[in-house]
Design a protein around this motif. Structure first.
Motif, short mmCIF file in Angstrom:
data_model
loop_
_atom_site.label_atom_id
_atom_site.label_comp_id
_atom_site.label_asym_id
_atom_site.label_seq_id
_atom_site.Cartn_x
_atom_site.Cartn_y
_atom_site.Cartn_z
N PRO A 146 0.65 -0.93 0.03
CA PRO A 146 -0.33 -0.33 -0.18
C PRO A 146 0.67 1.21 -0.14
O PRO A 146 1.77 1.35 0.85
N GLY A 147 1.01 2.37 -0.71
CA GLY A 147 1.39 3.19 -1.20
C GLY A 147 2.37 2.93 -1.78
O GLY A 147 3.76 4.16 -2.25
N LEU A 148 2.62 1.72 -2.69
CA LEU A 148 3.95 2.12 -3.42
C LEU A 148 3.53 3.38 -4.67
O LEU A 148 5.17 3.13 -5.23
N VAL A 149 2.51 2.80 -4.93
CA VAL A 149 2.31 3.38 -6.64
C VAL A 149 1.23 4.46 -6.73
O VAL A 149 0.28 3.87 -5.46
N GLN A 150 1.09 5.39 -7.13
CA GLN A 150 -0.26 6.19 -7.02
C GLN A 150 -0.06 6.46 -8.90
O GLN A 150 0.69 6.88 -9.31
N ILE A 160 -8.87 -1.52 -9.03
CA ILE A 160 -7.74 -1.36 -7.94
C ILE A 160 -8.30 -1.12 -7.08
O ILE A 160 -7.52 -0.88 -6.55
N HIS A 161 -9.32 0.02 -6.81
CA HIS A 161 -9.96 0.54 -5.60
C HIS A 161 -10.08 -1.15 -4.42
O HIS A 161 -9.74 -0.35 -3.55
N GLU A 162 -10.94 -1.93 -5.18
CA GLU A 162 -10.77 -2.79 -3.85
C GLU A 162 -9.58 -3.17 -3.47
O GLU A 162 -9.61 -3.82 -2.15
N GLY A 163 -8.07 -3.45 -4.47
CA GLY A 163 -6.96 -4.00 -3.21
C GLY A 163 -7.28 -2.79 -2.53
O GLY A 163 -5.78 -3.10 -1.21
N GLY A 164 -7.06 -1.57 -2.54
CA GLY A 164 -7.25 -0.81 -1.36
C GLY A 164 -6.12 0.01 -1.00
O GLY A 164 -5.25 -0.05 0.16
N ASN A 165 -5.02 -0.84 -2.21
CA ASN A 165 -2.98 -0.08 -2.12
C ASN A 165 -2.71 0.98 -2.99
O ASN A 165 -1.97 1.07 -2.69
N VAL A 166 -3.73 1.47 -3.94
CA VAL A 166 -3.50 2.11 -4.96
C VAL A 166 -3.57 3.18 -5.03
O VAL A 166 -4.96 3.73 -4.81
N HIS A 167 -2.94 4.46 -4.51
CA HIS A 167 -3.82 6.04 -4.54
C HIS A 167 -4.46 6.10 -5.99
O HIS A 167 -3.45 5.92 -6.89
N GLN A 168 -5.88 6.92 -6.34
CA GLN A 168 -6.11 6.87 -7.95
C GLN A 168 -6.12 8.23 -7.67
O GLN A 168 -7.14 9.35 -6.61
N HIS A 169 -6.03 9.42 -9.02
CA HIS A 169 -6.33 10.57 -9.11
C HIS A 169 -6.23 11.12 -10.47
O HIS A 169 -6.11 10.33 -11.54
N LEU A 170 -8.05 11.11 -9.91
CA LEU A 170 -8.96 11.88 -11.58
C LEU A 170 -9.16 12.95 -11.33
O LEU A 170 -9.52 13.29 -11.39
N ASP A 171 -8.97 13.41 -13.10
CA ASP A 171 -8.47 14.64 -13.81
C ASP A 171 -10.12 15.08 -14.38
O ASP A 171 -10.43 13.96 -15.69
N LEU A 172 -10.51 16.04 -14.39
CA LEU A 172 -11.65 16.33 -14.95
C LEU A 172 -10.78 18.05 -15.46
O LEU A 172 -10.63 18.02 -14.93
N ILE A 173 -11.78 18.33 -17.41
CA ILE A 173 -11.36 19.58 -17.37
C ILE A 173 -12.87 20.36 -18.08
O ILE A 173 -13.69 19.64 -18.45
N ALA A 174 -12.84 21.74 -16.94
CA ALA A 174 -14.03 22.08 -17.96
C ALA A 174 -13.55 23.41 -18.73
O ALA A 174 -13.59 24.02 -18.36
N GLY A 175 -14.85 23.56 -19.48
CA GLY A 175 -14.88 23.73 -20.47
C GLY A 175 -14.84 23.94 -22.19
O GLY A 175 -14.01 24.43 -22.95
#
Length: 577
Positions: A276-280, A312-327
């Motif tokens: 947990p925390g090795l990868v994001q 990936i979320h089910e594993g509970g060990n990887v930080h996921q950062h999702l992006d949105l763009i307005a405009g």
């Protein structure tokens, strides 16, 4: 001939691999090259003074959207203070429309376009020997008298020929390490400059492993891959991920920008097997509107992306950062709300609400008139309005972005926010209401302490009919999960009736053996210093999940020496009464 390579970074913890790579590639002229790094938090006068005192013959600035304004200010002052100094620039902010940049900025003598290592080496050779002048150097635009000359582009490099810039790790102490295992991008997203170079080139995997081991041996805190789409080649992705998993030092974190819908089941299994925390992972969704996705030339299967993110979320060990763009084109405010709710529903560790930047050289820049795109004149060229979004809409979303950062991305209010979601029809409606509340009370104009934010969220809950007793307990949990407070906020329930029980708990050897086996043998004072015991009348997890009070009286023991590597929260143990 002394040449000074200058970087003005966004933050102190950032470094600029570009100038280090230029210097390392031109190592034959090492004695003639100096590097200088500043941040945008320095004043222009401080940067100007520092550069001037170097007494260089040529100064080369590394230019990006976050520093171009300061670069121009400093470079203009430098030319006035030392008219004979040569001023060159490089980087994505000046590589496109380089001839017009030179026309508009008299202080600049030349621009290195695109990949700069080979071009810089040839320039150094010319500056030192006077042979093979600018006319013979590809990849530059330069001033010759009153004429501006743009030479052909330089050829693309073999990445295995790039020197490793981190031989001396002491130069990067307390800095994020940036690393590239590939250059180019196979996609053609219309808002992105990476789409200009569609030829993806990789370092050989054995060289990548060798260089990654240097970071692991040095126990650096974070290595941030700058590959534009790290996982566009499955074999490369799997080799790198297996290597960092199998050689994990327990300290180093690796950050990757990926396209989630490309990930296969084997890669998901590799990720699930990591510490947990090795990868994001940073995943650009940008929009879930099919018409928008088609128009901006992205190839994203949101259904597949959702499947991957959830797996990936089910594993509970990887930080996921999702992006949105307005405009973006064809997405009005109402449709953007849908994109927000779609991505929010995936429960990423971070959801970044960004705003379109109309970059020079991008296809989006060419389509400005077609889209009715109005953007700021100067960097970062952020959108003001489009055919589909007014400036009122943009300002509204700016407010939502602010409260999203405070209350979601900070992870400081997780259970309280989860509970509040039940009071609104959609997640966006919650953050829209939060933003309106902030604006009404002027909270958006003030930088408040974290403890004040809890009071603000409590006030907001009252406005929307939240169960106040439950809200206070949820906030109490969220507060102590993050921090062992020295003083107790006034809105918290007093501990007068529980002091004896709490003191007695720490005095019983059996309790320490059962609930804190890692602390056996420690004295009372040490135990109280590293842990906190708090009484609760509600089942916090169930109440937050169901959106209503679920009673279950007992104590929560917060242990601050053991924290969740993804959220930073203390290890928590439930102790019934």
């Amino acid at each position: 001939m002394k040449v000074l390579l200058v970087a003005i970074n966004a933050k102190y913890i950032h470094s600029n691999p570009a100038i280090y790579s230029l210097a390392a590639y031109a190592k034959a002229y090492k004695s003639h090259i100096r590097l200088a790094e500043y941040t945008i938090n320095h004043t222009a006068d401080e940067v100007l003074g520092g550069i001037y005192k170097e007494k260089a013959d040529v100064v080369i600035f590394s230019c990006y959207i976050w520093n171009i304004s300061m670069v121009c200010d400093v470079a203009d002052g430098l030319k006035k203070a030392a008219p004979d100094i040569g001023i060159w620039l490089g980087g994505p902010e000046v590589s496109f429309e380089s001839d017009s940049f030179l026309k508009d900025h008299a202080f600049a003598d030349g621009i290195i376009r695109g990949e700069g290592e080979q071009t810089f080496l040839k320039l150094m050779s010319f500056w030192q020997s006077g042979q093979c002048g600018p006319a013979y150097i590809d990849g530059i635009t330069y001033r010759q008298g009153q004429e501006i000359i743009k030479n052909p582009p330089a050829g693309l490099m073999n990445l295995d020929e790039l020197p490793f810039i981190y031989e001396d790790m002491s130069l990067f102490e307390n800095k994020i390490i940036y690393y590239e295992s590939s250059r180019g991008c196979p996609y053609a997203c219309s808002y992105c400059l990476s789409s200009v170079d569609k030829t993806v080139r990789f370092k050989s995997i054995e060289l990548v492993k060798k260089e990654l081991q240097c970071f692991l041996d040095a126990s650096v805190k974070q290595v941030k891959f700058v590959d534009r789409t790290f996982n566009c080649r499955h074999s490369h992705t799997k080799e790198v991920w297996r290597y960092i998993r199998d050689h994990d030092n327990g300290v180093t974190n690796f950050h990757f920008e990926i396209t989630a819908d490309l990930i296969d089941d084997e890669e998901i299994e590799i990720l699930a097997s990591m510490r947990p925390g090795l990868v994001q992972l940073e995943i650009g969704v940008q929009s879930t509107c099919p018409r928008t996705i088609e128009e901006i030339r992205r190839k994203v299967d949101f259904e597949k992306l959702s499947y991957v993110v959830c797996r990936i979320h089910e594993g509970g060990n990887v930080h996921q950062h999702l992006d949105l763009i307005a405009g973006l084109p064809y997405e009005n405010l109402e449709r953007f709300k849908q994109s927000f709710d779609d991505v929010y529903g995936l429960k990423p560790q971070q959801l970044q609400l960004g705003f379109l930047k109309v970059l020079k050289g991008s296809f989006m820049h060419e389509k400005q008139q077609d889209y009715g795109l109005v953007c700021k004149k100067g960097a970062p060229y952020e959108v003001i309005s489009t055919k589909w979004m007014t400036f009122d809409d943009i300002l509204y979303l700016k407010g939502v972005e602010n409260v999203l950062e405070i209350f979601y991305n900070s992870h400081q209010f997780e259970r309280t926010i989860q509970y509040l979601e039940h009071l609104f029809e959609t997640p966006f409606a919650l953050y829209g209401a939060l933003s309106a509340c902030f604006e009404k009370h002027g909270w958006d104009k003030v930088k408040s302490q974290r403890t004040v934010r809890y009071e603000q969220l409590l006030s907001f809950g009252r406005l929307w009919g939240a169960d106040e007793a439950l809200m206070k307990e949820l906030l109490t949990y969220d507060l102590y999960a993050r921090e062992h407070l020295k003083s107790r906020p006034l809105w918290l329930k007093p501990l007068d009736d529980d002091k004896a029980d709490i003191s007695g708990f720490y005095s019983e050897k059996e309790n320490i053996e059962k609930y804190m086996p890692a602390h056996i043998g420690e004295n009372y004072r040490t135990l109280r210093h590293f842990t906190h015991l708090e009484p609760f009348d509600f089942d916090i997890a169930a109440s937050a999940k169901e959106g209503k009070a679920v009673r279950s009286a007992g104590y929560m023991l917060f242990d601050y020496r053991y924290k969740d590597p993804l959220t930073g929260e203390a290890f928590v143990t439930w102790i019934g009464k």
